[in-house]
Design a protein around this motif. Sequence first.
Motif, PDB file in Angstrom:
ATOM      1  N   CYS A  24       4.264 -10.415  10.712  1.00  0.00           N
ATOM      2  CA  CYS A  24       3.527 -11.319  11.583  1.00  0.00           C
ATOM      3  C   CYS A  24       4.437 -11.703  12.744  1.00  0.00           C
ATOM      4  CB  CYS A  24       3.099 -12.557  10.802  1.00  0.00           C
ATOM      5  SG  CYS A  24       2.164 -13.730  11.798  1.00  0.00           S
ATOM      6  N   ASN A  25       3.987 -11.441  13.964  1.00  0.00           N
ATOM      7  CA  ASN A  25       4.805 -11.779  15.134  1.00  0.00           C
ATOM      8  C   ASN A  25       4.169 -12.876  16.000  1.00  0.00           C
ATOM      9  OD1 ASN A  25       2.751 -10.313  16.201  1.00  0.00           O
ATOM     10  ND2 ASN A  25       4.001  -8.670  17.029  1.00  0.00           N
ATOM     11  N   GLU A  26       3.267 -13.633  15.371  1.00  0.00           N
ATOM     12  CA  GLU A  26       2.701 -14.806  16.062  1.00  0.00           C
ATOM     13  C   GLU A  26       3.054 -16.013  15.193  1.00  0.00           C
ATOM     14  OE1 GLU A  26       0.839 -15.234  18.874  1.00  0.00           O
ATOM     15  OE2 GLU A  26       0.958 -13.102  19.369  1.00  0.00           O
ATOM     16  N   TYR A  27       3.666 -17.030  15.791  1.00  0.00           N
ATOM     17  CA  TYR A  27       4.027 -18.193  14.987  1.00  0.00           C
ATOM     18  C   TYR A  27       2.763 -18.824  14.408  1.00  0.00           C
ATOM     19  CZ  TYR A  27       5.938 -22.433  13.220  1.00  0.00           C
ATOM     20  OH  TYR A  27       6.287 -23.451  12.367  1.00  0.00           O
ATOM     21  N   CYS A  28       2.731 -18.957  13.068  1.00  0.00           N
ATOM     22  CA  CYS A  28       1.497 -19.426  12.427  1.00  0.00           C
ATOM     23  C   CYS A  28       1.743 -20.582  11.462  1.00  0.00           C
ATOM     24  CB  CYS A  28       0.798 -18.278  11.713  1.00  0.00           C
ATOM     25  SG  CYS A  28       1.843 -17.375  10.563  1.00  0.00           S
ATOM     26  N   GLY A  29       2.974 -21.120  11.443  1.00  0.00           N
ATOM     27  CA  GLY A  29       3.254 -22.260  10.573  1.00  0.00           C
ATOM     28  C   GLY A  29       4.589 -22.115   9.877  1.00  0.00           C
ATOM     29  N   THR A  30       4.836 -22.995   8.915  1.00  0.00           N
ATOM     30  CA  THR A  30       6.157 -23.074   8.285  1.00  0.00           C
ATOM     31  C   THR A  30       6.542 -21.821   7.496  1.00  0.00           C
ATOM     32  OG1 THR A  30       5.083 -24.238   6.482  1.00  0.00           O
ATOM     33  CG2 THR A  30       6.260 -25.589   8.090  1.00  0.00           C
ATOM     34  N   GLY A  31       5.562 -21.029   7.038  1.00  0.00           N
ATOM     35  CA  GLY A  31       5.887 -19.831   6.259  1.00  0.00           C
ATOM     36  C   GLY A  31       5.829 -18.555   7.076  1.00  0.00           C
ATOM     37  N   HIS A  32       5.758 -18.719   8.395  1.00  0.00           N
ATOM     38  CA  HIS A  32       5.605 -17.573   9.300  1.00  0.00           C
ATOM     39  C   HIS A  32       6.623 -16.457   9.052  1.00  0.00           C
ATOM     40  CE1 HIS A  32       5.488 -15.271  13.010  1.00  0.00           C
ATOM     41  NE2 HIS A  32       6.712 -15.633  13.263  1.00  0.00           N
ATOM     42  N   GLN A  33       7.900 -16.843   8.882  1.00  0.00           N
ATOM     43  CA  GLN A  33       8.960 -15.836   8.721  1.00  0.00           C
ATOM     44  C   GLN A  33       8.786 -15.010   7.453  1.00  0.00           C
ATOM     45  OE1 GLN A  33       9.145 -19.104   9.306  1.00  0.00           O
ATOM     46  NE2 GLN A  33      11.227 -19.720   9.843  1.00  0.00           N
ATOM     47  N   LEU A  34       8.055 -15.573   6.477  1.00  0.00           N
ATOM     48  CA  LEU A  34       7.905 -14.899   5.183  1.00  0.00           C
ATOM     49  C   LEU A  34       6.681 -13.983   5.153  1.00  0.00           C
ATOM     50  CD1 LEU A  34       8.472 -18.087   3.012  1.00  0.00           C
ATOM     51  CD2 LEU A  34      10.180 -16.351   3.606  1.00  0.00           C
ATOM     52  N   MET A  35       5.888 -14.058   6.207  1.00  0.00           N
ATOM     53  CA  MET A  35       4.614 -13.339   6.201  1.00  0.00           C
ATOM     54  C   MET A  35       4.837 -11.861   6.488  1.00  0.00           C
ATOM     55  SD  MET A  35       1.150 -14.439   8.053  1.00  0.00           S
ATOM     56  CE  MET A  35      -0.265 -13.326   8.121  1.00  0.00           C
ATOM     57  N   ALA A  36       4.653 -11.029   5.452  1.00  0.00           N
ATOM     58  CA  ALA A  36       4.880  -9.594   5.595  1.00  0.00           C
ATOM     59  C   ALA A  36       4.129  -8.816   4.522  1.00  0.00           C
ATOM     60  CB  ALA A  36       6.366  -9.287   5.506  1.00  0.00           C
ATOM     61  N   ALA A  37       3.975  -7.535   4.771  1.00  0.00           N
ATOM     62  CA  ALA A  37       3.402  -6.623   3.790  1.00  0.00           C
ATOM     63  C   ALA A  37       4.164  -5.312   3.900  1.00  0.00           C
ATOM     64  CB  ALA A  37       1.912  -6.422   4.047  1.00  0.00           C
ATOM     65  N   HIS A  38       3.945  -4.418   2.943  1.00  0.00           N
ATOM     66  CA  HIS A  38       4.661  -3.142   2.950  1.00  0.00           C
ATOM     67  C   HIS A  38       3.702  -1.964   2.856  1.00  0.00           C
ATOM     68  CE1 HIS A  38       8.778  -4.756   2.451  1.00  0.00           C
ATOM     69  NE2 HIS A  38       8.129  -5.777   1.920  1.00  0.00           N
ATOM     70  N   LEU A  39       3.990  -0.962   3.668  1.00  0.00           N
ATOM     71  CA  LEU A  39       3.288   0.311   3.546  1.00  0.00           C
ATOM     72  C   LEU A  39       4.336   1.342   3.155  1.00  0.00           C
ATOM     73  CD1 LEU A  39       0.636   2.005   3.993  1.00  0.00           C
ATOM     74  CD2 LEU A  39       1.616   2.582   6.215  1.00  0.00           C
ATOM     75  N   ILE A  40       4.189   1.857   1.958  1.00  0.00           N
ATOM     76  CA  ILE A  40       5.144   2.859   1.469  1.00  0.00           C
ATOM     77  C   ILE A  40       4.603   4.244   1.809  1.00  0.00           C
ATOM     78  CG2 ILE A  40       6.508   3.615  -0.537  1.00  0.00           C
ATOM     79  CD1 ILE A  40       6.716   0.576  -0.049  1.00  0.00           C
ATOM     80  N   VAL A  41       5.412   5.018   2.540  1.00  0.00           N
ATOM     81  CA  VAL A  41       5.023   6.382   2.904  1.00  0.00           C
ATOM     82  C   VAL A  41       5.972   7.324   2.175  1.00  0.00           C
ATOM     83  CG1 VAL A  41       4.743   8.016   4.801  1.00  0.00           C
ATOM     84  CG2 VAL A  41       4.208   5.591   5.163  1.00  0.00           C
ATOM     85  N   LYS A  42       5.409   8.173   1.281  1.00  0.00           N
ATOM     86  CA  LYS A  42       6.287   9.106   0.549  1.00  0.00           C
ATOM     87  C   LYS A  42       5.591  10.404   0.131  1.00  0.00           C
ATOM     88  CE  LYS A  42       5.842   7.024  -4.077  1.00  0.00           C
ATOM     89  NZ  LYS A  42       6.518   6.249  -5.091  1.00  0.00           N
ATOM     90  N   MET A  67       0.851  -1.182   0.000  1.00  0.00           N
ATOM     91  CA  MET A  67       0.000   0.000   0.000  1.00  0.00           C
ATOM     92  C   MET A  67       0.887   1.232   0.000  1.00  0.00           C
ATOM     93  SD  MET A  67      -2.680  -1.279   2.930  1.00  0.00           S
ATOM     94  CE  MET A  67      -1.366  -1.857   3.977  1.00  0.00           C
ATOM     95  N   GLU A  68       0.326   2.341  -0.448  1.00  0.00           N
ATOM     96  CA  GLU A  68       1.111   3.557  -0.517  1.00  0.00           C
ATOM     97  C   GLU A  68       0.270   4.742  -0.033  1.00  0.00           C
ATOM     98  OE1 GLU A  68       3.560   3.595  -4.194  1.00  0.00           O
ATOM     99  OE2 GLU A  68       3.245   5.775  -4.100  1.00  0.00           O
ATOM    100  N   VAL A  69       0.842   5.558   0.860  1.00  0.00           N
ATOM    101  CA  VAL A  69       0.158   6.766   1.335  1.00  0.00           C
ATOM    102  C   VAL A  69       1.140   7.932   1.382  1.00  0.00           C
ATOM    103  CG1 VAL A  69      -1.593   5.541   2.722  1.00  0.00           C
ATOM    104  CG2 VAL A  69       0.573   6.224   3.790  1.00  0.00           C
ATOM    105  N   PRO A  70       0.642   9.181   1.274  1.00  0.00           N
ATOM    106  CA  PRO A  70       1.529  10.340   1.386  1.00  0.00           C
ATOM    107  C   PRO A  70       1.993  10.548   2.829  1.00  0.00           C
ATOM    108  CG  PRO A  70      -0.589  10.938   0.367  1.00  0.00           C
ATOM    109  CD  PRO A  70      -0.741   9.568   0.952  1.00  0.00           C
ATOM    110  N   VAL A  71       3.152  11.192   2.992  1.00  0.00           N
ATOM    111  CA  VAL A  71       3.665  11.521   4.328  1.00  0.00           C
ATOM    112  C   VAL A  71       2.626  12.359   5.077  1.00  0.00           C
ATOM    113  CG1 VAL A  71       5.508  12.697   5.613  1.00  0.00           C
ATOM    114  CG2 VAL A  71       6.040  11.521   3.484  1.00  0.00           C
ATOM    115  N   GLY A  72       2.449  12.067   6.348  1.00  0.00           N
ATOM    116  CA  GLY A  72       1.488  12.804   7.173  1.00  0.00           C
ATOM    117  C   GLY A  72       0.129  12.137   7.232  1.00  0.00           C
ATOM    118  N   SER A  73      -0.005  11.011   6.554  1.00  0.00           N
ATOM    119  CA  SER A  73      -1.298  10.318   6.541  1.00  0.00           C
ATOM    120  C   SER A  73      -1.555   9.571   7.847  1.00  0.00           C
ATOM    121  CB  SER A  73      -1.343   9.294   5.401  1.00  0.00           C
ATOM    122  OG  SER A  73      -1.249   9.944   4.161  1.00  0.00           O
TER     123      SER A  73
END
Length: 151
Positions: free
Chosen positions: A133-151, A79-85
């Motif tokens: 993700c900071n709750e162990y949820c299975g074998t792919g737990h370490q890969l579970m992530a998303a990005h918020l781009i602020v610019k 996702m992407e939002v402007p600075v100050g959002s």
Amino acid sequence: RYEKIWLTVGVLTLIAFIITLGVNAFAMGAQPPSNTQVMDPTKVSQTPPFDQPALKQIGQNNYVANMTAFVFSYAPNRMEVPVGSTVTFNVTSKDVVHGFEIPGTNVNMMIIPGLVNSATHTFTKPGDYLILCNEYCGTGHQLMAAHLIVK
Ligand code: CUA
């Protein structure tokens, strides 16, 4: 004679008190806290707004991100939002318990299947914010992530 009257009043008061307690307990049990919403986890994909997880602008610097968590990803996952959002994240899980943490902010939630948890943060600095993700949820737990781009 007066004793009898007062005893009756006392007993009736006690009964009314117990009934009130019972009704309150029932009402509280029947209703989830105001910031949560309960649904069948298997129906999350059919339940608005989580049928179409998305970032939405609701005001000049105000956004709402309706997101789902599932093994081993988030939707949306970029996702992407402007600075100050100011962004309010409403997040639920479609399967198991996940975490939702944005390091460097106060956002840190446990995501429970069928329950909507919310957190709000104002992003005053630009950057690529990792949602992880900071709750162990299975074998792919370490890969579970998303990005918020602020610019
Ligand atoms: Cu999802 Cu760990």
